[in-house]
Scaffold this motif. Structure first.
Motif, PDB file in Angstrom:
ATOM      1  N   SER A  24       0.798  -1.256  -0.057  1.00 26.11           N
ATOM      2  CA  SER A  24      -0.143  -0.105  -0.029  1.00 26.11           C
ATOM      3  C   SER A  24       1.000   1.187   0.075  1.00 26.11           C
ATOM      4  O   SER A  24       1.994   1.197   0.405  1.00 26.11           O
ATOM      5  CB  SER A  24      -0.867  -0.062   1.174  1.00 26.11           C
ATOM      6  N   GLY A  25       0.264   2.403  -0.310  1.00 30.65           N
ATOM      7  CA  GLY A  25       0.819   3.619  -0.659  1.00 30.65           C
ATOM      8  C   GLY A  25       0.201   4.584  -0.269  1.00 30.65           C
ATOM      9  O   GLY A  25      -0.939   4.554   0.786  1.00 30.65           O
ATOM     10  N   PHE A  27      -1.886   6.550  -1.579  1.00 34.33           N
ATOM     11  CA  PHE A  27      -3.320   6.699  -2.231  1.00 34.33           C
ATOM     12  C   PHE A  27      -4.000   5.547  -2.137  1.00 34.33           C
ATOM     13  O   PHE A  27      -5.333   5.678  -2.235  1.00 34.33           O
ATOM     14  CB  PHE A  27      -3.005   6.979  -3.977  1.00 34.33           C
ATOM     15  N   GLY A  28      -3.608   4.444  -2.022  1.00 33.74           N
ATOM     16  CA  GLY A  28      -4.359   2.976  -1.863  1.00 33.74           C
ATOM     17  C   GLY A  28      -3.582   2.153  -1.611  1.00 33.74           C
ATOM     18  O   GLY A  28      -2.320   1.954  -1.299  1.00 33.74           O
ATOM     19  N   VAL A  30      -2.514  -1.957  -2.941  1.00 33.57           N
ATOM     20  CA  VAL A  30      -2.617  -2.848  -4.510  1.00 33.57           C
ATOM     21  C   VAL A  30      -2.820  -4.330  -4.218  1.00 33.57           C
ATOM     22  O   VAL A  30      -2.032  -4.675  -3.386  1.00 33.57           O
ATOM     23  CB  VAL A  30      -1.221  -2.348  -5.153  1.00 33.57           C
ATOM     24  N   LYS A  45      -5.799  -1.633  -8.021  1.00 37.12           N
ATOM     25  CA  LYS A  45      -5.239  -0.447  -7.165  1.00 37.12           C
ATOM     26  C   LYS A  45      -6.602   0.047  -6.211  1.00 37.12           C
ATOM     27  O   LYS A  45      -7.502   0.774  -7.285  1.00 37.12           O
ATOM     28  CB  LYS A  45      -4.290   0.490  -7.818  1.00 37.12           C
ATOM     29  N   MET A  93      -4.836  -3.009 -13.374  1.00 36.74           N
ATOM     30  CA  MET A  93      -3.946  -2.838 -14.277  1.00 36.74           C
ATOM     31  C   MET A  93      -2.860  -3.875 -14.500  1.00 36.74           C
ATOM     32  O   MET A  93      -3.184  -4.952 -13.860  1.00 36.74           O
ATOM     33  CB  MET A  93      -2.803  -1.793 -13.520  1.00 36.74           C
ATOM     34  N   GLU A  94      -2.268  -3.714 -15.399  1.00 36.18           N
ATOM     35  CA  GLU A  94      -0.976  -4.849 -15.833  1.00 36.18           C
ATOM     36  C   GLU A  94      -0.261  -5.360 -14.555  1.00 36.18           C
ATOM     37  O   GLU A  94      -0.061  -4.320 -13.482  1.00 36.18           O
ATOM     38  CB  GLU A  94      -0.067  -4.431 -16.588  1.00 36.18           C
ATOM     39  N   MET A  96       2.862  -6.108 -12.709  1.00 39.29           N
ATOM     40  CA  MET A  96       4.236  -6.094 -12.913  1.00 39.29           C
ATOM     41  C   MET A  96       5.057  -6.938 -11.825  1.00 39.29           C
ATOM     42  O   MET A  96       5.222  -6.594 -10.746  1.00 39.29           O
ATOM     43  CB  MET A  96       4.651  -4.589 -12.405  1.00 39.29           C
ATOM     44  N   GLY A  99       7.789  -6.109  -9.315  1.00 39.41           N
ATOM     45  CA  GLY A  99       8.083  -5.024  -8.320  1.00 39.41           C
ATOM     46  C   GLY A  99       8.414  -3.535  -8.813  1.00 39.41           C
ATOM     47  O   GLY A  99       8.180  -3.309  -9.904  1.00 39.41           O
ATOM     48  N   ASN A 145       7.888   4.286  -8.240  1.00 41.85           N
ATOM     49  CA  ASN A 145       6.795   4.426  -9.127  1.00 41.85           C
ATOM     50  C   ASN A 145       7.220   3.930 -10.546  1.00 41.85           C
ATOM     51  O   ASN A 145       6.727   4.210 -11.432  1.00 41.85           O
ATOM     52  CB  ASN A 145       6.314   5.671  -9.181  1.00 41.85           C
ATOM     53  N   LEU A 147       7.834   0.698 -12.226  1.00 37.53           N
ATOM     54  CA  LEU A 147       7.655  -0.836 -12.095  1.00 37.53           C
ATOM     55  C   LEU A 147       8.417  -1.876 -13.148  1.00 37.53           C
ATOM     56  O   LEU A 147       8.806  -1.218 -14.203  1.00 37.53           O
ATOM     57  CB  LEU A 147       6.123  -1.255 -12.026  1.00 37.53           C
ATOM     58  N   ASP A 158       1.395   5.272 -11.593  1.00 38.21           N
ATOM     59  CA  ASP A 158       1.077   6.543 -10.631  1.00 38.21           C
ATOM     60  C   ASP A 158       1.120   7.769 -11.303  1.00 38.21           C
ATOM     61  O   ASP A 158       1.322   8.840 -10.392  1.00 38.21           O
ATOM     62  CB  ASP A 158       1.930   6.357  -9.104  1.00 38.21           C
ATOM     63  N   SER A 176       1.705  10.713   1.740  1.00 36.14           N
ATOM     64  CA  SER A 176       2.450  10.079   0.715  1.00 36.14           C
ATOM     65  C   SER A 176       3.783  10.497   0.421  1.00 36.14           C
ATOM     66  O   SER A 176       4.803   9.909   0.433  1.00 36.14           O
ATOM     67  CB  SER A 176       1.590   9.847  -0.729  1.00 36.14           C
TER      68      SER A 176
HETATM   69  P1  ATP Z   1       3.429   6.121  -3.045  1.00 32.57           P
HETATM   70  O1  ATP Z   1       1.856   6.187  -2.948  1.00 32.57           O
HETATM   71  O2  ATP Z   1       4.049   7.046  -2.254  1.00 32.57           O
HETATM   72  O3  ATP Z   1       3.561   6.544  -4.569  1.00 32.57           O
HETATM   73  P2  ATP Z   1       3.978   3.400  -3.744  1.00 32.57           P
HETATM   74  O4  ATP Z   1       4.183   3.805  -4.956  1.00 32.57           O
HETATM   75  O5  ATP Z   1       4.788   2.373  -2.754  1.00 32.57           O
HETATM   76  O6  ATP Z   1       3.941   4.702  -2.955  1.00 32.57           O
HETATM   77  P3  ATP Z   1       1.505   2.071  -4.406  1.00 32.57           P
HETATM   78  O7  ATP Z   1       1.653   2.653  -6.036  1.00 32.57           O
HETATM   79  O8  ATP Z   1       0.265   2.122  -4.001  1.00 32.57           O
HETATM   80  O9  ATP Z   1       2.400   3.087  -3.448  1.00 32.57           O
HETATM   81  O10 ATP Z   1       2.107   0.603  -4.526  1.00 32.57           O
HETATM   82  C1  ATP Z   1       2.005  -0.136  -3.496  1.00 32.57           C
HETATM   83  C2  ATP Z   1       2.786  -1.459  -3.896  1.00 32.57           C
HETATM   84  O11 ATP Z   1       2.295  -2.172  -4.720  1.00 32.57           O
HETATM   85  C3  ATP Z   1       4.390  -1.193  -4.232  1.00 32.57           C
HETATM   86  O12 ATP Z   1       5.078  -2.102  -3.575  1.00 32.57           O
HETATM   87  C4  ATP Z   1       4.179  -1.331  -5.687  1.00 32.57           C
HETATM   88  O13 ATP Z   1       5.403  -1.808  -6.054  1.00 32.57           O
HETATM   89  C5  ATP Z   1       3.097  -2.315  -5.852  1.00 32.57           C
HETATM   90  N1  ATP Z   1       2.522  -2.229  -7.187  1.00 32.57           N
HETATM   91  C6  ATP Z   1       1.733  -1.100  -7.463  1.00 32.57           C
HETATM   92  N2  ATP Z   1       1.245  -1.044  -8.813  1.00 32.57           N
HETATM   93  C7  ATP Z   1       1.801  -2.374  -9.122  1.00 32.57           C
HETATM   94  C8  ATP Z   1       1.489  -3.398 -10.329  1.00 32.57           C
HETATM   95  N3  ATP Z   1       0.757  -2.945 -11.308  1.00 32.57           N
HETATM   96  N4  ATP Z   1       1.908  -4.413 -10.394  1.00 32.57           N
HETATM   97  C9  ATP Z   1       2.620  -5.040  -9.382  1.00 32.57           C
HETATM   98  N5  ATP Z   1       2.969  -4.376  -8.168  1.00 32.57           N
HETATM   99  C10 ATP Z   1       2.571  -3.073  -8.034  1.00 32.57           C
END
Ligand code: ATP
Length: 339
Positions: A24-25, A27-28, A30, A45, A93-94, A96, A99, A145, A147, A158, A176
């Motif tokens: 989680s980050g 905004f939400g 995942v 997400k 989303m796709e 990844m 990570g 951000n 991936l 993001d 964040s």
């Molecule tokens: P912030 O919100 O500060 O940008 P963040 O980028 O870590 O922080 P998120 O984008 O919510 O927050 O991602 C949370 C986690 O989910 C992270 O470990 C990120 O690598 C993973 N993640 C996000 N999007 C994907 C995706 N499309 N596929 C696989 N893992 C993802």
């Protein structure tokens, strides 16, 4: 918008199985999930409560920003993930599989093999150049951000969420910025209250990101928001001491020069991404033959149970330093930084 409305028809829980929280980050949260009909994994997400934004708007920007170097949007989600009782909205989303660049650097405890550094630098520049050509600003470009797919190819994520401005989002955004360390990638001018983001914001972030992937380190690890807010506008930048250790690597000098131009204190002096691409394409072309082996070696290390043990001699004091100190020292040669 026709394509978009087809894509954004929300997909419900019935379409997914094996939902698992990935992280989680600001905004939400995942989740990883398998789409029952599509038969492949996706990332869902879900936005935090109180993040009041138009998902359709976000999806529109993701769709508009769609290219090989941007995470693919499959559609939108509406449902109740495990442990949640009220319906939530999200983006599908796709997935990844490898990570983020952030987690890659943490696992390796240092930078990846040099050809991969060059490819990451180039692919991020390609993605950012495309977004800017679509008049989309990222405003939160940082290693977490960017991936990575199975083959460690980079895609940007993001980029839309940071544009939205509501009071609810601002409090999440602030969280964040603090938790995710986004402030370390913010240009000096962005610390001013009246700042209105322009493309030069992203170019500065790219300069700091280049430093992160070259050194494999987090910038100013012990500096909080207030210190960065004080020092960055005074001209301080991440320490370049560790970079001297690898100066024999072909293309390093060009990437360091680009990095310093990107993080120039004056926004107008920063090169556009088109200009960055000329440098990164040239540097990567010198290492393209080595990319297959480099990826293989990194994947082997990632799959090894000891992959997160420290293996680097990079300067442990990667801290704030003055503009004078941040100049690479051409007289020092202590061998390669890692490996
Ligand atoms: P912030 O919100 O500060 O940008 P963040 O980028 O870590 O922080 P998120 O984008 O919510 O927050 O991602 C949370 C986690 O989910 C992270 O470990 C990120 O690598 C993973 N993640 C996000 N999007 C994907 C995706 N499309 N596929 C696989 N893992 C993802």
């Amino acid at each position: 918008m026709e394509l978009l409305s087809r894509k954004t028809e929300p997909v419900g829980d019935g379409s997914f199985e094996k939902l698992k929280l990935v992280g989680s980050g600001g905004f939400g949260r995942v989740y990883k999930a398998r789409h029952k009909d599509w038969c492949f994994d996706v990332a869902i997400k879900i936005l935090h409560d109180g993040v009041n934004m138009s998902l359709c708007d976000e999806a529109y920007h993701m769709d508009k920003g769609s290219c090989n170097f941007v995470v693919v949007l499959h559609g939108t989600y509406q449902g109740c993930p495990p442990g949640v009782t009220s319906p939530q909205q999200g983006l599908v989303m796709e997935f990844m599989a490898r990570g983020s660049v952030q987690s890659l650097l943490e696992h390796l405890s240092g930078p990846p093999q040099w050809p991969l550094v060059c490819r990451l630098a180039h692919q991020v520049a390609l993605g950012m150049n495309f977004l800017h050509s679509q008049t989309i600003m990222h405003q939160d470009l940082k290693p977490s951000n960017v991936l990575l797919n199975d083959d460690l190819n980079a895609r940007l994520a993001d980029f839309g969420l940071s544009r939205v401005s509501t009071s609810a989002l601002n409090s999440n955004r602030e969280k964040s910025v603090m938790i995710g360390g986004s402030y370390k990638y913010m240009p000096p001018e962005a610390f001013e209250v009246s700042y209105k983001p322009v493309r030069a914001f992203d170019i500065y972030s790219y300069g700091i990101l280049l430093w992160s992937i070259i050194t494999g380190k987090e910038p100013y690890p012990s500096a909080d928001y207030d210190l960065v807010n004080l020092k960055i506008p005074q001209g301080d930048r991440p320490c370049c001491k560790g970079i001297d250790l690898m100066r024999e690597r072909e293309g390093l000098k060009e990437l360091v020069d680009l990095m310093e131009r990107c993080w120039d204190g004056s926004p107008s002096k920063r090169p556009p991404f088109k200009g960055c691409l000329e440098v990164t394409e040239n540097v990567f072309s010198k290492h393209e033959n080595g990319i297959h082996d480099a990826v293989g070696q990194v994947l082997t290390r990632l799959n090894s149970p000891t992959s997160n043990q420290s293996n680097t001699s990079v300067a442990s004091s990667v801290l704030l330093q003055t503009p004078e100190q941040s100049k690479p020292n051409d007289t020092v040669d202590n061998g390669p930084l890692t490996q």
